[in-house]
Enzyme design. Structure first.
Site, mmCIF file in Angstrom:
data_model
loop_
_atom_site.group_PDB
_atom_site.id
_atom_site.type_symbol
_atom_site.label_atom_id
_atom_site.label_comp_id
_atom_site.label_asym_id
_atom_site.label_seq_id
_atom_site.Cartn_x
_atom_site.Cartn_y
_atom_site.Cartn_z
ATOM 1 N N GLY A 1 38.728 -29.327 48.843
ATOM 2 C CA GLY A 1 39.290 -28.333 49.752
ATOM 3 C C GLY A 1 40.496 -27.650 49.130
ATOM 4 N N ASN B 1 45.995 -30.333 60.430
ATOM 5 C CA ASN B 1 45.666 -31.698 60.016
ATOM 6 C C ASN B 1 46.688 -32.728 60.489
ATOM 7 O OD1 ASN B 1 47.085 -30.088 57.879
ATOM 8 N ND2 ASN B 1 47.435 -32.126 57.044
ATOM 9 N N GLN C 1 39.723 -29.351 58.514
ATOM 10 C CA GLN C 1 39.708 -30.338 59.616
ATOM 11 C C GLN C 1 38.852 -29.874 60.799
ATOM 12 O OE1 GLN C 1 40.806 -33.392 59.488
ATOM 13 N NE2 GLN C 1 42.172 -33.342 57.717
ATOM 14 N N SER D 1 35.793 -29.148 53.162
ATOM 15 C CA SER D 1 35.853 -30.268 52.223
ATOM 16 C C SER D 1 34.869 -31.349 52.660
ATOM 17 C CB SER D 1 37.271 -30.824 52.200
ATOM 18 O OG SER D 1 37.336 -31.978 51.405
ATOM 19 N N HIS E 1 34.603 -34.682 51.977
ATOM 20 C CA HIS E 1 34.954 -36.071 52.308
ATOM 21 C C HIS E 1 35.568 -36.235 53.697
ATOM 22 C CE1 HIS E 1 39.453 -36.288 51.413
ATOM 23 N NE2 HIS E 1 39.155 -35.123 50.901
ATOM 24 N N THR F 1 30.061 -27.523 35.386
ATOM 25 C CA THR F 1 28.770 -28.074 35.825
ATOM 26 C C THR F 1 28.888 -28.603 37.248
ATOM 27 O OG1 THR F 1 28.275 -28.632 33.551
ATOM 28 C CG2 THR F 1 26.965 -29.742 35.238
ATOM 29 N N CYS G 1 56.776 -34.204 52.759
ATOM 30 C CA CYS G 1 56.461 -33.333 51.623
ATOM 31 C C CYS G 1 57.432 -33.514 50.470
ATOM 32 C CB CYS G 1 56.357 -31.877 52.033
ATOM 33 S SG CYS G 1 57.827 -31.263 52.789
#
Ligand code: PLP
Length: 369
Positions: free
Chosen positions: A70, A144, A174, A193, A195, A231, A316
């Site tokens: 993501g 998120n 999300q 994303s 996962h 790839t 952060c």
């Protein structure tokens, strides 16, 4: 272990992994190879792309570029079309926030739109910033950290009324696979994303309207229509598309069921200890609460010792040991340190909710201010 940190990552969907396995074992060929096996891998990736587009968009209007995550999709969207002024919500994930901040370092005019108490963007304030010089507006779909849902369709529409040439990008990481939703033509770019919905780590994608520009971020062999060389992660892409199919097969029912579980969890929490940060209208997959005066990461460890994995308000930088996003929602420092993010998946059960609420109440009661 009761896993309530699904906004961080999810357990891979076993059915999706099993279906995709052949692309790891038998059909491991390079999709660019010109013999039969390569063609088979290429065809599989193309059908995954087509399937993912159809799940939330009109394939005549949108295309999709596979990326490594993501974060990469977010970076590609931001750096592709920023020119004069860029506006982003103050709640953006670091993948967008830091990208936009980097644009500021490079001399762009960057503005952050303020948040409301629940972490959604203040739409009026954001729209008042848009003018003819604005090249890009970034508003995430689901926050998120709080689960707040931004009405990206109407925001994008209003942005375009003020400046039809401005591009609108939404980070959908999300939201994808969790909210019943379709991309409308005002949304130019939308990142997702794998996962977060039962795919594996290391695969993401960027939806893009066919008539908007996108610059390659990685240069090389020209895969992904020249927009993302490298790839393809065929197994990861196939897993992603199967997991997404599974999520959308029961998206509305799951939404209702998970919503009830989230509310049950909140109802079971001691109201004298827990302050609710997530609003009822937010994504049912996230419930963010705070124990005033406590330290989230200590509560997190205490919960882990009791068999429950949860998230905290993400910090952060070490200078600020609390989340800039929750701070931007207007909470005082005494609340910011004690934030816990409980996040659910379609696999979450009522029994887990009951047990985890007992553990949460126990650790909050143990906390000595
Ligand atoms: N955007 C949001 C809203 C997220 O929650 C995350 C991950 O937590 C990302 C972007 C980054 O996704 P990835 O982990 O695939 O790089």
């Amino acid at each position: 272990m009761i896993y309530l940190d699904n906004a961080a990552t999810t357990c891979p969907d076993p059915e999706a992994v099993a279906r995709a396995e052949k692309f790891l074992t038998d059909c491991y060929y390079n999709p660019s190879a010109r013999y039969g096996g390569g063609h088979e891998a290429y065809t599989a990736v193309s059908s995954a792309r087509e399937g993912l587009i159809r799940l939330i968009a009109d394939p005549l209007e949108y295309s999709l570029v596979f990326t490594s995550c993501g974060t990469e999709a977010d970076n590609q969207a931001v750096f592709s079309c920023a020119k004069g002024t860029v506006i982003a919500s103050a709640g953006e994930h670091a993948a967008v926030y830091q990208s936009v901040s980097e644009l500021k370092n490079r001399g762009y005019d960057v503005k952050f739109a303020p948040l409301r108490r629940d972490g959604s963007v203040d739409g009026e304030a954001l729209l008042s910033m848009v003018d003819k010089k604005t090249s890009l507006v970034c508003v995430m779909h689901v926050n998120n950290e709080t689960g707040a849902v931004n009405d990206i369709v109407s925001l994008a529409r209003e942005v375009k009324k003020r400046n039809p040439r401005c591009r609108f990008f939404s980070d959908g990481v999300q939201a994808f696979g969790k909210l019943p939703f379709r991309l409308s033509k005002e949304i130019d770019y939308y990142s997702v994303s794998a996962h977060k919905i039962g795919g594996i780590k290391g695969v993401g994608a960027l939806y893009k309207r066919k008539n908007v520009p996108l610059s390659p971020y990685l240069h090389g062999g020209g895969q992904e229509g020249g927009l993302r060389s490298g790839t393809e992660n065929v197994f990861g892409i196939m897993c992603f598309s199967y997991a997404a199919e599974n999520r959308y097969a029961s998206c509305a029912e799951d939404y209702t069921r998970v919503h009830a579980l989230r509310e049950e969890l909140y109802e079971r929490l001691a109201k004298t200890k827990f302050l609710r940060i997530s609003s009822q209208e937010g994504s049912p997959y996230i419930l963010t609460v705070a124990v005033e005066g406590a330290r989230g990461e200590v509560l997190q460890r205490m919960l882990w010792d009791r068999g429950v994995a949860v998230g905290t308000g993400s910090a952060c930088s070490s200078k600020k040991p609390f989340s800039r996003v929750i701070e931007a929602c207007g909470y005082p420092k005494s609340v910011l340190g004690g934030v816990l993010r409980l996040s659910f998946s379609v696999q979450t059960t009522e029994e887990e909710i009951i047990k985890s609420s007992a553990a949460l109440n126990a650790v909050a009661a143990e906390w000595k201010v």
